[in-house]
Design an enzyme around this catalytic site. Structure first.
Site, mmCIF file in Angstrom:
data_model
loop_
_atom_site.group_PDB
_atom_site.id
_atom_site.type_symbol
_atom_site.label_atom_id
_atom_site.label_comp_id
_atom_site.label_asym_id
_atom_site.label_seq_id
_atom_site.Cartn_x
_atom_site.Cartn_y
_atom_site.Cartn_z
ATOM 1 C CB CYS A 111 3.762 -5.436 -0.161
ATOM 2 S SG CYS A 111 3.050 -3.817 -0.429
ATOM 3 C CG HIS A 247 0.744 -8.038 0.769
ATOM 4 N ND1 HIS A 247 0.604 -7.152 1.813
ATOM 5 C CD2 HIS A 247 0.666 -7.277 -0.374
ATOM 6 C CE1 HIS A 247 0.455 -5.934 1.348
ATOM 7 N NE2 HIS A 247 0.490 -5.986 0.019
ATOM 8 C CG ASN A 277 -1.637 -2.960 0.726
ATOM 9 O OD1 ASN A 277 -0.737 -3.226 1.524
ATOM 10 N ND2 ASN A 277 -1.485 -3.037 -0.584
#
Ligand code: UT7
Length: 320
Positions: A111, A247, A277
Site C-alpha cells: 500500500c 492511503h 482499499n
C-alpha cells in the site's frame, strides 16, 4: 531539480459490489462494514486485469498532461497483484500505450507502493536519468483474497491510478519513506511454494492474512509521525497544507490521524466508501478524482502518505 505532477488518470472495473452483496456470501452486514471501515462498495475486476487497468489509467494521465508517447522515458508501476511474475506490469503498459522510448519496471511496496514509485522517479529525475515519467499504482487484490474470510474480504477493491511527472524546478519538496520487516507477519500473502523435481512439498495456495488491530495501531502512530517528519525537515508549517491525501484503508484511521495532527478531517479527502482499499492504487485514484473536481490549484501544498504490508510507510510533501 525536482519532480512535478502534471497529469492524472484512473480506471476502475465496471463491476460494483456493495456491502449487501457481500452479506450474501459471508457472515457480515452493511452496518458492521460501514461503521468499522467507512467502506460501502468496491469495484471488482471481471474482464479487466491489473495491466489493463494500469494502461487505462496511464492513458488518461497522459491525455490530462498533454504528453505524447514519445516523451515518456520511464514507466514505474507499483503493484503487489500483477497479472504475471514477468513480464512486469510496466512492460505491459509500455506495449499497450506504445511507449517505446521508456525504461519500464515494477516496484513492490504494497500500500506504500505508489509513493515508493514516485520517490524512485524523483531519484531518476534528480540524477538526470529521466525527464518525463509515467507512474502508476495498479491492483487486482480480489484474486488474493480468501472470500470466506469476513475479516479481510470486505476491505479490498480493484483499480488503478496514474500520474505523469516531469523534471521541473517545483513539485516534490520533501519525502520520507521507511520499512520495518520485523512486523512483516502482520499482513502477508505468500507466493506459490517452491516445487521442483527435488522438492515436492507444495503448501496450499495462500491468501491475504492480516492482524487488523496491529496494522491499525501501526498506521495511526506511524502516519502522523512521518507526516510531521516531512514537514519538519522542509520547515513547513502544517497550516500551509491544503490536503492530506492518505492511503484509503479505513476512515477511522484517517480520522484518528487528523485528530493526532490537530487538523480538521475535511482536509483528508476520502473515496474509500466507493472504492474500498485498493492498496498501491488508492492514492493516485484519489488524486485523480481531486484533480478532476478542480480541488487542486497551482502552488497548493499537499501531503500524501501511504502505509501497509512490509510493514512500509512513506510521506511526500509537494507543491501542485
Ligand atoms: O492497506 C493495508 C493496511 N490495512 C489496514 O490499514 C487495516 C487496518 N485495520 C483495520 O482497518 C481494522 O482492524 C479492521 C477493519 C480490519 C477490523 O476492525 P476492528 O475494529 O479491529 O475489528 P476486529 O478485528 O477487532 O473484530 C471485531 C469483531 C470480531 O468479533 P468478536 O471476536 O468481537 O466476536 C470479528 O470477528 O468483529 C468481527 N468481524 C466482523 N463482523 C462482521 C470481523 N470482520 C467482520 C465483518 N462483519 N466483516
Amino acid at each position: 531539480m525536482t519532480t512535478r505532477i502534471i497529469g492524472t488518470g484512473s480506471a476502475l472495473p465496471k463491476e460494483i459490489v456493495t456491502n449487501d452483496n457481500l452479506a450474501k456470501i459471508v457472515d457480515t452486514n452493511d452496518e458492521w462494514i460501514s461503521s468499522r471501515t467507512g467502506i460501502r462498495e468496491r469495484h471488482l475486476a471481471k474482464e479487466e486485469t491489473c495491466s489493463s487497468l494500469a494502461a487505462a489509467a496511464g492513458k488518461m494521465a497522459m491525455e490530462d498532461a498533454g504528453v505524447g508517447p514519445e516523451e515518456i522515458d520511464l514507466i514505474v508501476v507499483a503493484t503487489c497483484s500483477p497479472d504475471s511474475n514477468f513480464p512486469s506490469t510496466a512492460c505491459k503498459v509500455q506495449e499497450s500505450l506504445g511507449l517505446y522510448h521508456a525504461a519500464a519496471f515494477d516496484v513492490s511496496a504494497a500500500c506504500s507502493g505508489f509513493l515508493v514509485a514516485l520517490h524512485t522517479v524523483y531519484a531518476y529525475m534528480n540524477s538526470g536519468l529521466s525527464k518525463t515519467a509515467l507512474i502508476i499504482g495498479a491492483e487486482t487484490l480480489s484474486k488474493l483474497i480468501d472470500w470466506t474470510d469476513r475479516g479481510t474480504c470486505v476491505l479490498f477493491g480493484d483499480g488503478a491510478g496514474a500520474v505523469v511527472a516531469k523534471a521541473d524546478d517545483t513539485g516534490i519538496i520533501q519525502f520520507v519513506q521507511g520499512a520495518d520487516g520485523s512486523m512483516g507477519q502482520c499482513l502477508t500473502c505468500d507466493e506459490r511454494s517452491i516445487v521442483n523435481p527435488f522438492n515436492q512439498e507444495a503448501k496450499p495456495t495462500d491468501y491475504i492474512s492480516m492482524d487488523g488491530q496491529a496494522v491499525f495501531k501501526f498506521a495511526v502512530t506511524k502516519v502522523p509521525e512521518c507526516i510531521r517528519q516531512v514537514l519538519e525537515e522542509s520547515h513547513t508549517d502544517i497550516e500551509e497544507i491544503k490536503y492530506f491525501v492518505l492511503h484509503q484503508a479505513n476512515s477511522r484511521i484517517l480520522s484518528s490521524v487528523a485528530k493526532r495532527l490537530k487538523m480538521p478531517v475535511e482536509k483528508f479527502p476520502m473515496n474509500l466508501d466507493r472504492c474500498g482499499n485498493t492498496s498501491a492504487a488508492s492514492i493516485p485514484i484519489l488524486l485523480d478524482e481531486m484533480n478532476r473536481q478542480g480541488m487542486l490549484k497551482k502552488n497548493d501544498k499537499i501531503v500524501m502518505s501511504g502505509f501497509g504490508a512490509g510493514l512500509t510507510w512513506g510521506a511526500t510533501l509537494l507543491e501542485w
